[in-house]
Write a protein that holds these residues in place. Structure first.
Motif, mmCIF file in Angstrom:
data_model
loop_
_atom_site.group_PDB
_atom_site.id
_atom_site.type_symbol
_atom_site.label_atom_id
_atom_site.label_comp_id
_atom_site.label_asym_id
_atom_site.label_seq_id
_atom_site.Cartn_x
_atom_site.Cartn_y
_atom_site.Cartn_z
ATOM 1 N N MET A 1 56.193 41.869 43.615
ATOM 2 C CA MET A 1 54.731 40.589 43.665
ATOM 3 C C MET A 1 54.676 40.250 45.287
ATOM 4 N N MET B 1 43.407 34.635 47.470
ATOM 5 C CA MET B 1 43.297 35.678 46.572
ATOM 6 C C MET B 1 44.389 36.522 45.898
ATOM 7 N N PHE B 2 45.856 36.827 46.967
ATOM 8 C CA PHE B 2 46.439 37.420 46.344
ATOM 9 C C PHE B 2 48.588 37.018 46.652
ATOM 10 N N ASN B 3 48.266 36.277 47.200
ATOM 11 C CA ASN B 3 49.686 35.652 47.679
ATOM 12 C C ASN B 3 50.095 35.371 45.840
ATOM 13 N N LYS C 1 50.359 37.416 43.821
ATOM 14 C CA LYS C 1 49.783 38.854 42.651
ATOM 15 C C LYS C 1 50.656 39.884 43.413
ATOM 16 N N GLU C 2 50.996 40.951 41.969
ATOM 17 C CA GLU C 2 51.378 42.042 42.077
ATOM 18 C C GLU C 2 50.741 43.007 42.740
ATOM 19 N N TYR C 3 51.492 43.956 43.766
ATOM 20 C CA TYR C 3 50.843 45.227 44.465
ATOM 21 C C TYR C 3 51.708 46.007 44.283
#
Length: 79
Positions: free
Chosen positions: A1, A72-74, A76-78
């Motif tokens: 995350m 958008m990205f906080n 989130k899985e990458y």
């Protein structure tokens, strides 16, 4: 995350944490370009091993792009 944080003193620079070890600066730039124009993207590496330390910074041209990235990205899985 992935965890993101914007320091108050640097409105356009975003801290990116909990990155996979294989993530490169180019990977960060490609991913975060979805949010807006990027000035720089860098993954911090260990001086002794050259291995990623699991975090980095992305600097955006505008505050709005930085805000968009956090939205958008906080959390989130990458991979």
């Amino acid at each position: 995350m992935v965890w993101l944080k914007r320091p108050n003193t640097m409105a356009k620079k975003v801290f990116v944490g909990s990155l996979p070890w294989a993530t490169t600066s180019d990977d960060l730039k490609t991913l975060f370009s979805e949010a807006g124009s990027i000035v720089s993207a860098s993954v911090m590496v260990d001086k002794m091993t050259g291995r990623s330390r699991g975090f980095g910074f992305v600097e955006f041209e505008t505050d709005d792009a930085g805000d968009a990235a956090v939205t958008m990205f906080n959390g989130k899985e990458y991979n």
